[in-house]
Design an enzyme around this catalytic site. Sequence first.
Site, PDB file in Angstrom:
ATOM      1  N   LYS A  53     -36.943 -57.675  -7.251  1.00  0.00           N
ATOM      2  CA  LYS A  53     -37.355 -56.394  -6.681  1.00  0.00           C
ATOM      3  C   LYS A  53     -38.778 -56.489  -6.131  1.00  0.00           C
ATOM      4  O   LYS A  53     -39.088 -55.965  -5.059  1.00  0.00           O
ATOM      5  CB  LYS A  53     -37.256 -55.285  -7.750  1.00  0.00           C
ATOM      6  CG  LYS A  53     -35.813 -54.940  -8.082  1.00  0.00           C
ATOM      7  CD  LYS A  53     -35.655 -54.129  -9.351  1.00  0.00           C
ATOM      8  CE  LYS A  53     -34.155 -53.971  -9.674  1.00  0.00           C
ATOM      9  NZ  LYS A  53     -33.876 -53.428 -10.990  1.00  0.00           N
ATOM     10  N   GLN A  97     -36.598 -50.685 -15.933  1.00  0.00           N
ATOM     11  CA  GLN A  97     -35.544 -51.704 -15.964  1.00  0.00           C
ATOM     12  C   GLN A  97     -34.708 -51.540 -17.231  1.00  0.00           C
ATOM     13  O   GLN A  97     -35.234 -51.488 -18.339  1.00  0.00           O
ATOM     14  CB  GLN A  97     -36.186 -53.108 -15.904  1.00  0.00           C
ATOM     15  CG  GLN A  97     -35.191 -54.240 -15.817  1.00  0.00           C
ATOM     16  CD  GLN A  97     -34.376 -54.237 -14.521  1.00  0.00           C
ATOM     17  OE1 GLN A  97     -34.894 -54.008 -13.437  1.00  0.00           O
ATOM     18  NE2 GLN A  97     -33.070 -54.469 -14.649  1.00  0.00           N
ATOM     19  N   ASP A 120     -33.708 -44.962  -8.708  1.00  0.00           N
ATOM     20  CA  ASP A 120     -32.451 -45.542  -9.195  1.00  0.00           C
ATOM     21  C   ASP A 120     -31.296 -44.548  -9.039  1.00  0.00           C
ATOM     22  O   ASP A 120     -30.131 -44.933  -9.142  1.00  0.00           O
ATOM     23  CB  ASP A 120     -32.587 -45.875 -10.696  1.00  0.00           C
ATOM     24  CG  ASP A 120     -32.629 -47.374 -10.954  1.00  0.00           C
ATOM     25  OD1 ASP A 120     -32.219 -48.142 -10.059  1.00  0.00           O
ATOM     26  OD2 ASP A 120     -33.062 -47.768 -12.051  1.00  0.00           O
TER      27      ASP A 120
END
Length: 286
Positions: A53, A97, A120
Amino acid sequence: MPATVIDGKELGQTLRGDMTKEVSQLKEQGITPHLTVIIVGDDPASKSYVNGKKKATAQTGIASDVIEMPSSTSEAELLEKINDLNHEESVHGILVQLPLPDHINEQTVIETISPHKDVDGFHPINIGNMMAGNDTFLPCTPYGIIKMLHSYGIQIKGKHAVVIGRSNIVGKPVGQLLLNEHATVTYCHSRTHNLTDFTTSADILIAAVGKPNVIRAEHIKQGAAIIDVGINRQDDGSLTGDVDFASAAEKASYITPVPKGVGPMTITMLLQNTIKAAKGLSRFGR
Ligand code: NAD
């Protein structure tokens, strides 16, 4: 005739090229899209995803930073960090994460991230907006799958889409997005009896299971489009999907490979969501 292979890596690069231009235009207006990733603990797979990322943001000119917290971090400490970032004006997107250590409740963490920084697309408010068909942050993997279908001209409207898997991050939302685009959607999962009865009538088959070769030629309708979301590490260290690619490609019209299929599209859509957040385009403004 063997299937057309959907090249997620190439499509992702093309989209990222357009995003790079958009980011430089935003910078000219004084806005630098900024993503902050929090990683708790030192799980090697999570670290490698976070590195991917970071690399992708740098490539497109998006600013990013990674906050590394030890696995002993308490839930309260993590929530405090997220709250700080919610109030930090220069940070447009926040990503924690997953998975988190067992003593931290993932749902509490997801609900603490401000919905307008939730790149997300996991916050219940954003999930609700997705279900209602409102413009919102879409979860990256399902968003990437829809983008692939559009880019390859694969018709969704009126088609039968079968989704295998019902997780909150892939299966459920991808089915919802296909429904929003007027597909007739069937969900299959670990308790489904006679999987083949459903999959053989699928025009679009999405495999999001996490088990190699769960889908083989006998599961597939001639001419179907096959999207393989699975990422399974084999004994020799290489990656494979949920679909037996060689046999499936003989019957399908389109198929995604693993790697270089859905994976690169997931990161690409994270970049897209970060740009959207920077532009203040969530339903909540800024
Ligand atoms: P999950 O474990 O949360 O869900 C798996 C689903 O598969 C469950 O709903 C379960 O009911 C179903 N299932 C299990 N065995 C089955 C069977 N034999 N037949 C039918 N259904 C069965 O997993 P997830 O988070 O949704 O991820 C699925 C896979 O996709 C994993 O391999 C994961 O690594 C991968 N993944 C890839 C990306 C990407 O960017 N490419 C992103 C997220 C997840």
